[in-house]
Motif scaffolding. Structure first.
Motif, PDB file in Angstrom:
ATOM      1  N   LYS A 101       7.594   4.689   1.996  1.00 21.01           N
ATOM      2  CA  LYS A 101       8.675   4.372   2.909  1.00 21.01           C
ATOM      3  C   LYS A 101       9.168   2.970   2.585  1.00 21.01           C
ATOM      4  CE  LYS A 101       9.923   3.918   7.788  1.00 21.01           C
ATOM      5  NZ  LYS A 101       9.450   3.914   9.189  1.00 21.01           N
ATOM      6  N   ALA A 102      10.311   2.899   1.904  1.00 20.84           N
ATOM      7  CA  ALA A 102      10.853   1.617   1.462  1.00 20.84           C
ATOM      8  C   ALA A 102      12.224   1.409   2.077  1.00 20.84           C
ATOM      9  CB  ALA A 102      10.942   1.577  -0.065  1.00 20.84           C
ATOM     10  N   TRP A 103      12.618   0.154   2.167  1.00 26.71           N
ATOM     11  CA  TRP A 103      13.928  -0.156   2.717  1.00 26.71           C
ATOM     12  C   TRP A 103      14.498  -1.376   2.014  1.00 26.71           C
ATOM     13  CZ3 TRP A 103       9.387  -0.532   5.533  1.00 26.71           C
ATOM     14  CH2 TRP A 103       8.959  -1.826   5.841  1.00 26.71           C
ATOM     15  N   THR A 109       8.360  -2.658   1.664  1.00 28.42           N
ATOM     16  CA  THR A 109       7.627  -1.612   2.367  1.00 28.42           C
ATOM     17  C   THR A 109       6.781  -2.290   3.443  1.00 28.42           C
ATOM     18  OG1 THR A 109       5.613  -1.675   1.022  1.00 28.42           O
ATOM     19  CG2 THR A 109       7.450  -0.335   0.186  1.00 28.42           C
ATOM     20  N   GLU A 110       6.105  -1.479   4.238  1.00 26.14           N
ATOM     21  CA  GLU A 110       5.249  -2.048   5.274  1.00 26.14           C
ATOM     22  C   GLU A 110       4.131  -2.890   4.669  1.00 26.14           C
ATOM     23  OE1 GLU A 110       3.917   1.246   7.570  1.00 26.14           O
ATOM     24  OE2 GLU A 110       5.836   1.511   8.631  1.00 26.14           O
ATOM     25  N   ALA A 111       3.766  -2.591   3.416  1.00 26.91           N
ATOM     26  CA  ALA A 111       2.702  -3.337   2.749  1.00 26.91           C
ATOM     27  C   ALA A 111       3.207  -4.599   2.073  1.00 26.91           C
ATOM     28  CB  ALA A 111       2.002  -2.449   1.726  1.00 26.91           C
ATOM     29  N   GLY A 112       4.532  -4.809   2.054  1.00 23.50           N
ATOM     30  CA  GLY A 112       5.077  -6.018   1.447  1.00 23.50           C
ATOM     31  C   GLY A 112       6.209  -5.720   0.490  1.00 23.50           C
ATOM     32  N   LYS A 113       6.725  -6.782  -0.101  1.00 25.65           N
ATOM     33  CA  LYS A 113       7.825  -6.662  -1.051  1.00 25.65           C
ATOM     34  C   LYS A 113       7.351  -5.983  -2.327  1.00 25.65           C
ATOM     35  CE  LYS A 113      10.784  -9.551  -4.002  1.00 25.65           C
ATOM     36  NZ  LYS A 113      11.250 -10.918  -4.286  1.00 25.65           N
ATOM     37  N   ILE A 114       8.160  -5.052  -2.854  1.00 26.27           N
ATOM     38  CA  ILE A 114       7.805  -4.421  -4.119  1.00 26.27           C
ATOM     39  C   ILE A 114       8.853  -4.667  -5.199  1.00 26.27           C
ATOM     40  CG2 ILE A 114       6.414  -2.604  -3.075  1.00 26.27           C
ATOM     41  CD1 ILE A 114       8.750  -0.682  -3.524  1.00 26.27           C
ATOM     42  N   LYS A 158       0.297 -11.781  -1.670  1.00 28.54           N
ATOM     43  CA  LYS A 158       0.757 -10.854  -0.643  1.00 28.54           C
ATOM     44  C   LYS A 158       2.231 -10.505  -0.800  1.00 28.54           C
ATOM     45  CE  LYS A 158      -2.663 -12.168   2.804  1.00 28.54           C
ATOM     46  NZ  LYS A 158      -2.911 -12.726   4.143  1.00 28.54           N
ATOM     47  N   ARG A 159       2.963 -11.265  -1.608  1.00 29.48           N
ATOM     48  CA  ARG A 159       4.369 -10.953  -1.835  1.00 29.48           C
ATOM     49  C   ARG A 159       4.524  -9.805  -2.810  1.00 29.48           C
ATOM     50  NH1 ARG A 159       7.866 -15.295  -4.041  1.00 29.48           N
ATOM     51  NH2 ARG A 159       9.439 -13.780  -3.441  1.00 29.48           N
ATOM     52  N   VAL A 160       3.479  -9.506  -3.593  1.00 27.47           N
ATOM     53  CA  VAL A 160       3.578  -8.536  -4.666  1.00 27.47           C
ATOM     54  C   VAL A 160       2.697  -7.346  -4.327  1.00 27.47           C
ATOM     55  CG1 VAL A 160       3.322  -8.166  -7.140  1.00 27.47           C
ATOM     56  CG2 VAL A 160       3.922 -10.440  -6.284  1.00 27.47           C
ATOM     57  N   ASP A 161       3.306  -6.221  -4.039  1.00 29.29           N
ATOM     58  CA  ASP A 161       2.538  -5.041  -3.674  1.00 29.29           C
ATOM     59  C   ASP A 161       2.743  -3.967  -4.738  1.00 29.29           C
ATOM     60  OD1 ASP A 161       2.498  -2.335  -1.549  1.00 29.29           O
ATOM     61  OD2 ASP A 161       0.830  -3.712  -1.741  1.00 29.29           O
ATOM     62  N   PRO A 162       1.783  -3.780  -5.616  1.00 29.86           N
ATOM     63  CA  PRO A 162       1.997  -2.923  -6.781  1.00 29.86           C
ATOM     64  C   PRO A 162       2.264  -1.463  -6.426  1.00 29.86           C
ATOM     65  CG  PRO A 162       0.096  -4.360  -7.101  1.00 29.86           C
ATOM     66  CD  PRO A 162       0.494  -4.466  -5.664  1.00 29.86           C
ATOM     67  N   LEU A 163       3.197  -0.877  -7.164  1.00 26.26           N
ATOM     68  CA  LEU A 163       3.498   0.543  -6.996  1.00 26.26           C
ATOM     69  C   LEU A 163       2.316   1.420  -7.408  1.00 26.26           C
ATOM     70  CD1 LEU A 163       7.159   0.683  -8.349  1.00 26.26           C
ATOM     71  CD2 LEU A 163       6.432   1.251  -6.027  1.00 26.26           C
ATOM     72  N   ARG A 164       1.506   0.937  -8.318  1.00 28.60           N
ATOM     73  CA  ARG A 164       0.351   1.735  -8.744  1.00 28.60           C
ATOM     74  C   ARG A 164      -0.539   2.069  -7.557  1.00 28.60           C
ATOM     75  NH1 ARG A 164      -4.778   0.760  -9.727  1.00 28.60           N
ATOM     76  NH2 ARG A 164      -4.512  -1.488  -9.460  1.00 28.60           N
TER      77      ARG A 164
END
Length: 354
Positions: free
Chosen positions: A223-225, A234-239, A293-299
Motif C-alpha cells: 500500500k503506497a501513496w 508506505t506505512e513502513a517509510g519512504k521507498i 528509517k528513511r529507506v525501506d527496501p522493496l525486497r
C-alpha cells in the motif's frame, strides 16, 4: 473540449465543456467516483457554468466548494480534481492511452551515460522524433547522483565516496541525492510529451506520472501513496523519490517532461551514511531519527527478487497503456556517449554548485 484526470489515490473525473465569449458553458462532470447526495452533481456543473475560462484550478475548486450542498460526501473525488480535469480540457491535454509507448531496458550503463541518455532521449521526445518512452536503468557501478542545484560538498563525503569506489555525477533535474549500487535500487525514467501533463500544476504532475507505479506496487501487496512533493511512501517509510525536468521542443516539436524515479530495493544504509552527508534539517522534515528509517527496501516488503518486481511493474504499465519493446538507436547512443564524456564526466559540471 474533453478533459480527464485520475485523482491520486481516487477515481477518474471526466469533464466535457464548451467555451463561449471567454466563459465556460454547458459543463458536464462525470466519472467512476461516489457522490452524495445526487443533486451535488448538478451543483458541480452549476458552479462551473459561466466561470471565466482563464480561472486557475484553485479558483475553480473554490467555486465548487462554495456551491456544494451542506453535508455533501465525495469519495474518490475532490473539488481540486474536478478543477484539474477542467484545466486539462481547456489545455487540450492528451491521455496515456493516446500514445504508443516504448520500453528501453538494456544492459548496465555507467552513471554518466545514464545521465546523458535521460537528456538525449527526452530531447528526442520533445522534438517529436521519439515516442513516449519508459526506460528502466541498470547500473554498471556504484554512484551518487546529486540534483541539479545541490551543493557537491554539502551532499557528498569525498573520502567515503573514494573508499567505496562510488562515482559522483550530477543530473539535469532538481531534487535530492540518490545513492545506488548495482542491484540495490529500481530506477526508471519517463520521457513524455508535454501535452500529457497539460493543465496540471508542477506538483500535480508528479502525482499524475507516479500513479501507475502506485498501482503496480498495490498489485504486489504494497500500500503506497504519493507524498508531496516528490516521494513515494508506505506505512513502513519512504521507498522512492522522483525528480523532473522540462525540455523545450526544437523545430516545432511538442516539448517534453523527464520524470525519473529511484526506489530502494536493498540499500546498504551504513555505506550510504558514509558516502552521503545527510543533515539534521533534512532528517527533521521526514519525521525520522535516522537515515536508515528513511529507506525501506522493496525486497523486504515484497519478498520478491528485484527482477520479478521490475517484471511486474512493466506488466502493470503494459496492461494499462500498452508497451512495446524498443531500443536506443545508434545515433542516440552516439550522442549520449559524447555527452557523457563532455558534460556528465566533466568535474566542472559535477561541481557547478561547489
Amino acid at each position: 473540449m474533453h478533459g480527464e484526470y485520475k485523482v491520486p489515490g481516487g477515481k477518474l473525473v471526466v469533464v466535457d465543456v464548451e467555451v463561449e465569449d471567454g466563459v465556460l458553458r454547458r459543463p458536464r462532470v462525470a466519472g467512476d467516483f461516489f457522490l452524495e447526495p445526487d443533486e451535488a452533481l448538478d451543483a458541480l456543473n452549476r458552479a462551473l457554468e459561466g466561470a471565466p475560462a482563464d480561472t486557475d484550478a484553485a479558483g475553480l475548486a473554490a467555486r465548487i466548494d462554495a456551491a456544494l450542498p451542506p453535508g455533501t460526501v465525495m469519495y474518490g473525488l475532490t473539488a481540486e480534481g474536478v478543477a484539474v480535469a477542467v484545466r486539462r480540457a481547456l489545455a487540450h491535454a492528451t491521455d496515456w492511452t493516446d500514445y504508443d509507448w516504448q520500453l528501453i531496458h538494456e544492459a548496465p550503463q555507467s552513471p554518466a551515460l545514464h545521465m546523458a541518455l535521460d537528456e538525449v532521449l527526452t530531447a528526442e521526445v520533445a522534438a517529436g522524433r521519439r515516442p513516449p518512452t519508459l526506460r528502466v536503468w541498470e547500473w554498471a557501478s556504484p554512484s551518487v547522483i546529486i540534483g541539479s542545484f545541490q551543493s557537491l560538498r554539502n551532499e557528498v563525503d569525498p573520502e567515503g565516496a573514494a573508499r567505496h569506489g562510488v562515482e559522483v555525477v550530477r543530473r539535469i533535474s532538481g531534487g535530492g541525492a540518490m545513492f545506488v549500487e548495482p542491484g540495490n535500487t529500481i530506477t526508471y525514467s519517463l520521457s513524455v510529451p508535454e501535452a500529457l501533463v497539460q493543465g496540471l500544476s508542477f506538483q500535480d504532475s508528479y502525482a499524475y506520472l507516479d500513479d501507475w507505479v502506485l498501482g503496480a506496487l498495490g498489485d504486489m501487496g504494497i500500500k503506497a501513496w504519493y507524498q508531496p512533493l516528490n516521494d513515494i511512501a508506505t506505512e513502513a517509510g519512504k521507498i522512492g523519490g522522483a525528480a523532473q525536468k522540462r525540455v523545450v521542443g526544437t523545430g516545432g516539436g511538442p516539448g517534453a517532461v523527464l520524470h525519473h524515479v529511484t526506489m530502494s530495493y536493498d540499500i546498504d544504509a551504513d555505506k550510504m551514511l558514509e558516502v552521503l552527508r545527510i543533515g539534521k534539517e533534512k532528517m527533521s522534515d521526514k519525521g525520522t531519527r535516522s537515515a536508515k528509517k528513511r529507506v525501506d527496501p522493496l525486497r523486504r516488503q515484497t519478498g520478491l527478487p528485484r527482477e520479478v518486481v521490475i517484471e511486474r511493474m512493466l506488466a502493470s504499465f503494459r496492461g494499462r497503456y500498452g508497451l512495446a519493446e524498443g531500443r536506443v538507436t545508434d545515433e542516440e547512443m552516439a550522442r549520449a556517449k559524447e555527452l557523457a564524456d563532455s558534460k556528465f564526466s566533466d568535474p566542472e559540471w559535477t561541481a557547478r554548485v561547489p
